[in-house]
Design a protein around this motif. Structure first.
Motif, PDB file in Angstrom:
ATOM      1  N   GLU A   1      -4.618   8.490   8.455  1.00 16.66           N
ATOM      2  CA  GLU A   1      -4.348   9.388   7.524  1.00 16.66           C
ATOM      3  C   GLU A   1      -3.154   9.446   7.310  1.00 16.66           C
ATOM      4  O   GLU A   1      -2.437  10.089   8.205  1.00 16.66           O
ATOM      5  CB  GLU A   1      -4.986  10.954   7.524  1.00 16.66           C
ATOM      6  CG  GLU A   1      -6.506  10.948   7.276  1.00 16.66           C
ATOM      7  CD  GLU A   1      -6.722  10.539   5.984  1.00 16.66           C
ATOM      8  OE1 GLU A   1      -6.181  10.777   5.062  1.00 16.66           O
ATOM      9  OE2 GLU A   1      -7.827   9.803   5.578  1.00 16.66           O
ATOM     10  N   SER A   2      -2.363   8.801   6.399  1.00 18.13           N
ATOM     11  CA  SER A   2      -0.905   8.742   6.127  1.00 18.13           C
ATOM     12  C   SER A   2      -0.178  10.079   6.218  1.00 18.13           C
ATOM     13  O   SER A   2       0.880  10.054   7.054  1.00 18.13           O
ATOM     14  CB  SER A   2      -0.554   8.156   4.691  1.00 18.13           C
ATOM     15  OG  SER A   2      -1.176   8.575   3.788  1.00 18.13           O
TER      16      SER A   2
ATOM     17  N   SER B   1       0.676  -1.237   0.080  1.00 13.11           N
ATOM     18  CA  SER B   1      -0.051   0.040   0.054  1.00 13.11           C
ATOM     19  C   SER B   1       0.957   1.080  -0.066  1.00 13.11           C
ATOM     20  O   SER B   1       1.921   1.298   0.810  1.00 13.11           O
ATOM     21  CB  SER B   1      -0.970  -0.035   1.077  1.00 13.11           C
ATOM     22  OG  SER B   1      -0.879   1.193   1.846  1.00 13.11           O
TER      23      SER B   1
ATOM     24  N   TYR C   1     -14.602   1.631  -7.229  1.00  9.98           N
ATOM     25  CA  TYR C   1     -14.515   0.298  -7.413  1.00  9.98           C
ATOM     26  C   TYR C   1     -15.574  -0.219  -8.276  1.00  9.98           C
ATOM     27  O   TYR C   1     -15.369  -0.865  -9.397  1.00  9.98           O
ATOM     28  CB  TYR C   1     -14.731  -0.800  -6.173  1.00  9.98           C
ATOM     29  CG  TYR C   1     -13.455  -0.807  -5.389  1.00  9.98           C
ATOM     30  CD1 TYR C   1     -12.699  -1.854  -5.685  1.00  9.98           C
ATOM     31  CD2 TYR C   1     -13.165  -0.043  -4.299  1.00  9.98           C
ATOM     32  CE1 TYR C   1     -11.559  -2.074  -4.781  1.00  9.98           C
ATOM     33  CE2 TYR C   1     -11.895  -0.167  -3.530  1.00  9.98           C
ATOM     34  CZ  TYR C   1     -11.231  -1.323  -4.036  1.00  9.98           C
ATOM     35  OH  TYR C   1     -10.053  -1.546  -3.134  1.00  9.98           O
TER      36      TYR C   1
ATOM     37  N   ARG D   1     -14.798   4.816  -1.386  1.00  5.94           N
ATOM     38  CA  ARG D   1     -14.516   4.484  -2.715  1.00  5.94           C
ATOM     39  C   ARG D   1     -15.497   3.406  -3.218  1.00  5.94           C
ATOM     40  O   ARG D   1     -15.060   2.412  -4.234  1.00  5.94           O
ATOM     41  CB  ARG D   1     -13.128   3.674  -2.467  1.00  5.94           C
ATOM     42  CG  ARG D   1     -11.791   4.464  -1.719  1.00  5.94           C
ATOM     43  CD  ARG D   1     -10.837   4.795  -2.747  1.00  5.94           C
ATOM     44  NE  ARG D   1     -10.310   5.663  -1.936  1.00  5.94           N
ATOM     45  CZ  ARG D   1      -9.099   5.308  -0.951  1.00  5.94           C
ATOM     46  NH1 ARG D   1      -8.906   4.087  -0.850  1.00  5.94           N
ATOM     47  NH2 ARG D   1      -8.643   6.382  -0.395  1.00  5.94           N
TER      48      ARG D   1
ATOM     49  N   HIS E   1      -8.799  -5.354   6.475  1.00  6.64           N
ATOM     50  CA  HIS E   1      -9.077  -3.749   6.639  1.00  6.64           C
ATOM     51  C   HIS E   1     -10.645  -3.438   6.776  1.00  6.64           C
ATOM     52  O   HIS E   1     -10.858  -2.201   7.247  1.00  6.64           O
ATOM     53  CB  HIS E   1      -8.576  -2.991   5.558  1.00  6.64           C
ATOM     54  CG  HIS E   1      -9.171  -3.271   4.190  1.00  6.64           C
ATOM     55  ND1 HIS E   1      -9.106  -4.553   3.721  1.00  6.64           N
ATOM     56  CD2 HIS E   1      -9.518  -2.445   3.190  1.00  6.64           C
ATOM     57  CE1 HIS E   1      -9.590  -4.587   2.597  1.00  6.64           C
ATOM     58  NE2 HIS E   1     -10.190  -3.396   2.120  1.00  6.64           N
TER      59      HIS E   1
ATOM     60  N   VAL F   1      -9.204   1.562   5.633  1.00  8.36           N
ATOM     61  CA  VAL F   1      -8.153   1.808   4.887  1.00  8.36           C
ATOM     62  C   VAL F   1      -7.051   1.509   5.933  1.00  8.36           C
ATOM     63  O   VAL F   1      -6.928   2.052   6.986  1.00  8.36           O
ATOM     64  CB  VAL F   1      -8.221   2.865   3.976  1.00  8.36           C
ATOM     65  CG1 VAL F   1      -9.399   3.096   2.961  1.00  8.36           C
ATOM     66  CG2 VAL F   1      -8.140   4.350   4.886  1.00  8.36           C
ATOM     67  N   VAL F   2      -5.985   1.314   5.265  1.00  6.42           N
ATOM     68  CA  VAL F   2      -4.661   1.462   5.915  1.00  6.42           C
ATOM     69  C   VAL F   2      -3.680   2.435   5.357  1.00  6.42           C
ATOM     70  O   VAL F   2      -3.996   2.904   4.129  1.00  6.42           O
ATOM     71  CB  VAL F   2      -3.912   0.166   5.694  1.00  6.42           C
ATOM     72  CG1 VAL F   2      -4.288  -1.119   6.338  1.00  6.42           C
ATOM     73  CG2 VAL F   2      -3.394  -0.044   4.346  1.00  6.42           C
TER      74      VAL F   2
HETATM   75  N1  LIG Z   1      -6.152   9.174   2.660  1.00  8.52           N
HETATM   76  C1  LIG Z   1      -5.800   7.772   3.213  1.00  8.52           C
HETATM   77  C2  LIG Z   1      -6.206   6.764   2.181  1.00  8.52           C
HETATM   78  C3  LIG Z   1      -5.690   5.464   2.720  1.00  8.52           C
HETATM   79  C4  LIG Z   1      -5.825   4.292   1.532  1.00  8.52           C
HETATM   80  O1  LIG Z   1      -6.617   4.519   0.639  1.00  8.52           O
HETATM   81  N2  LIG Z   1      -5.284   3.089   1.910  1.00  8.52           N
HETATM   82  C5  LIG Z   1      -5.427   2.102   0.780  1.00  8.52           C
HETATM   83  C6  LIG Z   1      -4.133   1.404   0.496  1.00  8.52           C
HETATM   84  S1  LIG Z   1      -2.956   2.501  -0.184  1.00  8.52           S
HETATM   85  C7  LIG Z   1      -6.399   1.152   1.259  1.00  8.52           C
HETATM   86  O2  LIG Z   1      -6.466   0.888   2.522  1.00  8.52           O
HETATM   87  N3  LIG Z   1      -7.296   0.570   0.397  1.00  8.52           N
HETATM   88  C8  LIG Z   1      -8.306  -0.573   0.681  1.00  8.52           C
HETATM   89  C9  LIG Z   1      -9.139  -0.671  -0.269  1.00  8.52           C
HETATM   90  O3  LIG Z   1      -9.198  -0.143  -1.520  1.00  8.52           O
HETATM   91  O4  LIG Z   1     -10.225  -1.521   0.125  1.00  8.52           O
HETATM   92  C10 LIG Z   1      -4.595   7.762   3.914  1.00  8.52           C
HETATM   93  O5  LIG Z   1      -3.687   8.735   3.251  1.00  8.52           O
HETATM   94  O6  LIG Z   1      -4.214   7.174   4.678  1.00  8.52           O
END
Ligand SMILES: N[C@@H](CCC(=O)N[C@@H](CS)C(=O)NCC(=O)O)C(=O)O
Length: 255
Positions: free
Chosen positions: A66-67, A11, A145, A141, A40, A53-54
């Motif tokens: 939030e990263s 990720s 998807y 999201r 997650h 999300v991670v």
């Molecule tokens: N704004 C969030 C976005 C985090 C994010 O989108 N993480 C992705 C991996 S890079 C995730 O967990 N996606 C899960 C999914 O698509 O189901 C951050 O910066 O932490």
């Protein structure tokens, strides 16, 4: 003092935080989550991160999400080495970059990543019902998807738009280095801007899109300098890159 990181190897948002932790020389307890098994989206994890999300950082029991926010938090709590300019103008420039990065390259990179790797890996063989079951309880999201779907992937126009956004990002990196004297985006301080941009650029390079910036010499040098930092090898440990982990999606025609 304990720092725990809920993350995923490949990720890009997790990679930002791993870079930041490595730059600070901090030890952390890993909790690796796997998207394939929906780790997650499990209720226990969503108590920490309601966005499902991670990454999530847990510092002495307190979750921080939030990263980019996590990177700023780490820089506040562990100020050495500083990753934020000390003056107000420098801070404002850093935060403007973070806003741009969250709105433009981070979003853009998902389109080729999912088209090339994650859709064929996880979703292509799902029935519509299975796909809807997977997507329907995502807090964020769902629309992303559904635009991708199981079979078709993102439309050509969205794919082209994503590449144009990455190109714009690279042009801005190149210009910022020229404007501020480099070698980093904000000048002589290696900052959270460099950290938060790196995983998107690394992902694009890994997937074969480095041609998007090969005519931008300052950008090329910036990425080479990033890769030479010890934090890079720590954050991008083996198998974090799609080409290493999923080489089947990158075989050359006729190979
Ligand atoms: N704004 C969030 C976005 C985090 C994010 O989108 N993480 C992705 C991996 S890079 C995730 O967990 N996606 C899960 C999914 O698509 O189901 C951050 O910066 O932490």
């Amino acid at each position: 003092m304990t720092l725990e990181l809920y993350h995923s190897a490949h990720s890009t948002c997790s990679q930002k935080v791993r870079l930041c932790l490595a730059e600070k020389g901090l030890d952390w307890v890993p909790h690796e989550l796997h998207f394939a098994t929906r780790d997650h989206l499990q209720p226990e994890y969503m108590k920490l991160n309601p966005n499902g999300v991670v990454p999530t950082l847990v510092h002495d029991g307190e979750p921080v999400i939030e990263s980019s926010v996590i990177c700023e938090y780490l820089d506040d709590v562990f100020p050495e080495p500083a990753l934020t300019p000390s003056d107000a103008l420098g801070k404002a420039r850093m935060r403007a970059w973070i806003c741009y990065m969250n709105e433009v390259p981070t979003v853009a990179v998902r389109v080729p990543s999912f088209n090339r790797v994650f859709r064929p890996l996880r979703y292509e063989t799902m029935t519509e019902e299975q796909f809807e079951g997977h997507v329907g309880d995502m807090p964020l999201r769902q629309a992303f998807y559904r635009r991708m779907g199981t079979k078709s992937g993102f439309a050509e126009a969205e794919y082209e738009d994503s590449l144009a956004k990455i190109r714009q990002t690279c042009e801005r990196i190149d210009k910022a280095i020229a404007d501020h004297g480099g070698p980093w985006v904000l000048g002589d301080l290696f900052s959270i801007v460099d950290i938060t941009l790196t995983p998107s650029i690394q992902r694009m390079a890994d997937m074969g899109y480095a041609y998007l910036w090969e005519d931008l010499p300052r950008m090329v040098q910036w990425f080479a300098d990033i890769k030479a930092r010890p934090s890079y090898a720590i954050a991008f440990f083996p198998d974090t890159a799609p080409t290493e982990k999923y080489p089947q999606f990158f075989q050359k025609e006729g190979a």
